[in-house]
Design an enzyme around this catalytic site. Structure first.
Site, PDB file in Angstrom:
ATOM      1  N   LEU A   1       4.278  -3.958  -0.285  1.00  0.00           N
ATOM      2  CA  LEU A   1       3.876  -4.535   0.997  1.00  0.00           C
ATOM      3  C   LEU A   1       2.368  -4.346   1.089  1.00  0.00           C
ATOM      4  O   LEU A   1       1.874  -3.222   1.045  1.00  0.00           O
ATOM      5  CB  LEU A   1       4.585  -3.797   2.136  1.00  0.00           C
ATOM      6  CG  LEU A   1       4.242  -4.167   3.572  1.00  0.00           C
ATOM      7  CD1 LEU A   1       4.553  -5.628   3.841  1.00  0.00           C
ATOM      8  CD2 LEU A   1       5.014  -3.276   4.531  1.00  0.00           C
ATOM      9  N   SER A   2       1.634  -5.439   1.172  1.00  0.00           N
ATOM     10  CA  SER A   2       0.173  -5.372   1.087  1.00  0.00           C
ATOM     11  C   SER A   2      -0.433  -4.531   2.205  1.00  0.00           C
ATOM     12  O   SER A   2       0.114  -4.430   3.307  1.00  0.00           O
ATOM     13  CB  SER A   2      -0.432  -6.781   1.131  1.00  0.00           C
ATOM     14  OG  SER A   2      -0.118  -7.503  -0.030  1.00  0.00           O
TER      15      SER A   2
END
EC number: 2.1.1.77
Length: 218
Positions: free
Chosen positions: A68-69
């Protein structure tokens, strides 16, 4: 958002607002982007064991070798896209669905491609939780884009190709913008604007993303 999605403690709105303030101090200027980051509950896009870290400005694992960035990079890429006001946006790499949810609050039509079926299934469930209705999902090799739905006046790539595939450039509408991390060890965030048959490229800042891989996983 419902009370359930608002969360408590580390997932509370107050905690999200602290993240928004850090992003503003870090250089994110768009009030619209910051507002959406403050509204979308990042914790529901993580496994429960990691949800207490949801509002740290860091990338987090979501399984299958994907992440998840970092909120900063989600906000930065979204801000770059928003400056061009695209109506139809192609996202390559649905992942957890968090970036997709952010995009859905800012652009009319989102088309999102994911190569890993279990990630796509979980993303679909989370988007339904949030009552997101302007997103279409596809299970496919992201490097090929979604040609039958193109052209798109905005394309955002959430994994790093060595070079931007020609297939993606061909799906970019005239005047459209593509935002992507590019490279192997030394990656850079790039903005590519199509002007007829010419593609104007701007290298923006160093980044670190998982690589864009081909094929699909069921």
């Amino acid at each position: 958002m419902t009370a359930q999605l608002e969360g408590i403690g580390m997932t509370s709105r107050r905690t999200r607002m602290r993240l928004v303030q850090r992003l503003r101090e870090g250089g994110i200027e768009s009030d619209r982007v910051l507002e959406v980051i403050g509204q979308v509950p990042r914790h529901i896009f993580l496994d429960e064991a990691l949800s207490h870290r949801a509002y740290e400005d860091t990338s987090l694992p979501i399984g299958h070798g994907q992440t998840l960035s970092q909120p900063y990079i989600v906000a930065r890429m979204t801000e770059l896209l928003l400056a061009h006001a695209p109506q139809r946006v192609l996202e390559l790499g649905t992942g957890s669905g968090y970036q997709t949810a952010v995009l859905s609050q800012l652009f009319p039509e989102i088309y999102s491609v994911e190569r890993i079926r279990p990630l796509q299934d979980r993303a679909r469930d989370r988007l339904r939780q949030l009552n997101v209705r302007n997103v279409l999902l596809k299970h496919a090799d992201g490097g090929m884009g979604w040609p039958e739905r193109g052209p798109f006046d905005g394309i955002i790539v959430t994994a790093a190709p060595v070079e931007v595939p020609r297939e993606l450039l061909d799906q970019l509408a005239d005047g459209g913008v593509l935002i992507a991390p590019v490279g192997e060890e030394n990656q850079v965030l790039v903005e590519i604007i199509r002007k007829g048959n010419h593609f104007e490229r701007h290298n923006l800042e160093p980044v670190h993303f998982v690589p864009l891989l081909g094929g699909v996983i069921r």
